[in-house]
Design a protein around this motif. Structure first.
Motif, PDB file in Angstrom:
ATOM      1  N   HIS A 176       0.821  -1.208   0.000  1.00 19.95           N
ATOM      2  CA  HIS A 176       0.000   0.000   0.000  1.00 19.95           C
ATOM      3  C   HIS A 176       0.861   1.267   0.000  1.00 19.95           C
ATOM      4  O   HIS A 176       1.870   1.355   0.696  1.00 19.95           O
ATOM      5  CB  HIS A 176      -0.923   0.019   1.211  1.00 19.95           C
ATOM      6  N   LEU A 177       0.418   2.237  -0.780  1.00 20.91           N
ATOM      7  CA  LEU A 177       1.009   3.578  -0.816  1.00 20.91           C
ATOM      8  C   LEU A 177      -0.036   4.563  -0.322  1.00 20.91           C
ATOM      9  O   LEU A 177      -1.191   4.519  -0.750  1.00 20.91           O
ATOM     10  CB  LEU A 177       1.434   3.930  -2.250  1.00 20.91           C
ATOM     11  N   HIS A 178       0.355   5.449   0.592  1.00 21.13           N
ATOM     12  CA  HIS A 178      -0.562   6.430   1.156  1.00 21.13           C
ATOM     13  C   HIS A 178       0.020   7.835   1.044  1.00 21.13           C
ATOM     14  O   HIS A 178       1.235   8.007   0.963  1.00 21.13           O
ATOM     15  CB  HIS A 178      -0.836   6.144   2.644  1.00 21.13           C
ATOM     16  N   CYS A 179      -0.868   8.814   1.088  1.00 16.07           N
ATOM     17  CA  CYS A 179      -0.452  10.191   1.337  1.00 16.07           C
ATOM     18  C   CYS A 179      -0.650  10.424   2.829  1.00 16.07           C
ATOM     19  O   CYS A 179      -1.772  10.313   3.341  1.00 16.07           O
ATOM     20  CB  CYS A 179      -1.270  11.191   0.532  1.00 16.07           C
ATOM     21  N   ALA A 180       0.438  10.744   3.524  1.00 17.09           N
ATOM     22  CA  ALA A 180       0.389  10.876   4.986  1.00 17.09           C
ATOM     23  C   ALA A 180       0.373  12.328   5.437  1.00 17.09           C
ATOM     24  O   ALA A 180       0.639  12.616   6.600  1.00 17.09           O
ATOM     25  CB  ALA A 180       1.575  10.141   5.611  1.00 17.09           C
ATOM     26  N   GLU A 181       0.065  13.248   4.550  1.00 17.88           N
ATOM     27  CA  GLU A 181      -0.039  14.667   4.895  1.00 17.88           C
ATOM     28  C   GLU A 181      -1.381  15.180   4.391  1.00 17.88           C
ATOM     29  O   GLU A 181      -1.695  15.032   3.202  1.00 17.88           O
ATOM     30  CB  GLU A 181       1.097  15.460   4.249  1.00 17.88           C
TER      31      GLU A 181
END
Length: 316
Positions: A176-181
């Motif tokens: 999984h790839l996420h945007c954490a901002e």
């Protein structure tokens, strides 16, 4: 269905084991110090409570050995974990020389990724297993953050600058790839996946269905279209710095400073040409701010990388 508990997310890179060990060590040290202090507070509160039978005669006025021990031992433990963390942090930005570069442009609300042969992806990144991969990232609008829990990497992606990070995946599969901002309305939907493949399968995937020119070839076309070749080639009539083999080269500036040319330096030279003027040259280059996209800048950088230099493969 059987459920299993995992203290950490799945680990799938060469460095993630070190980060997990660092986290466990820091947690154990902090817990041990906190427990020791709490235990002493409880013991002393009970033993020396008002009205207790504890002998209070000849109470010591100093305990230098104890004072030194409770100061020095935790200090050494904390300095040790700090040094460990600092070393691992610096390694995140020292990519191996054989790293495979991938260029990432974040925007609300997607990840745009491009390989050196020109093949592009949206919200997906295909990479080969056991191959170092270096990400060169920027944002088209607001701050994003590239976060892959299984790889233990998280890097802010900032408009107006380049950030980099690298990893070596150790097993095939999807991660999984996420945007954490937080980046706006659809932040929670801004995700994707990293697909790790066997080298042969990756090579076949990379070559399939791609009709675009390589990013370096496209960069050379842009290099001529924007007029860079009219000033920066040896045969040009305008006196401008030679860009061949620039990446990784030390550049001496007119104000006496010196720096190592990286992707950020080239980007600034295109958009803010008066920021770092090369010694011996006049500040005559116009700014291309508002005229050139981030994708085109990355392509020009890759063309310059292809001309050689210390960072001809991936940069560090």
């Amino acid at each position: 269905m059987n459920a299993s508990f995992h203290l950490f997310p799945h680990s799938a890179t060469t460095a993630s084991g070190r980060y997990d060990a660092l986290f466990i060590t820091q947690t154990v040290v902090l817990a041990a110090v906190a427990f020791a202090v709490a235990l002493l507070i409880v013991v002393f509160s009970i033993r020396y409570r008002a009205g207790s039978a504890a002998d209070r005669s000849n109470a010591p006025t100093t305990a230098r050995g104890v004072e030194i021990a409770w100061t020095v031992i935790p200090l050494l433990l904390f300095i040790g974990t700090f040094a460990w963390a600092a070393y691992d942090f610096t390694q995140l930005y020292r990519a191996p020389s054989d790293s495979m570069p991938v260029f990432v442009v974040a925007k609300q609300w997607m990840w745009k990724l491009e390989h050196t042969n020109g093949k592009r992806e949206i919200d997906e990144l295909h990479v080969p297993v056991n191959q170092p991969v270096r990400l060169v990232m920027t944002s088209q609008d607001v701050i994003h953050s590239f976060y892959v829990p299984a790889f233990r990497i998280k890097q802010d992606v900032v408009p107006g600058r380049y950030t980099t990070i690298w990893f070596t995946a150790t097993e095939t599969g999807e991660f999984h790839l996420h945007c954490a901002e937080y980046c706006g309305t659809d932040h929670a939907a801004m995700g994707g996946r990293i697909i790790v493949m066997q080298p042969g399968d990756f090579a076949a995937w990379l070559a399939s269905g791609n009709t675009r020119p390589g990013i370096a070839a496209h960069g050379f076309e842009l290099y001529r279209r924007y007029g860079c070749s009219g000033c920066h080639e040896a045969q040009s009539s305008v006196h401008a710095p030679d860009l061949h083999g620039l990446l990784g080269r030390e550049v001496h500036l007119s104000d006496g400073r010196a720096l190592i040319a990286d992707e950020a330096y080239i980007r600034d030279s295109i958009l803010l040409p008066r920021k770092d003027i090369v010694a011996g040259y006049e500040p005559i280059m116009p700014s291309f701010a508002g005229q050139i996209s981030e994708d085109d800048i990355l392509a020009i950088i890759e063309y310059i990388r292809s001309t050689g230099g210390n960072y001809a493969r991936a940069g560090q």
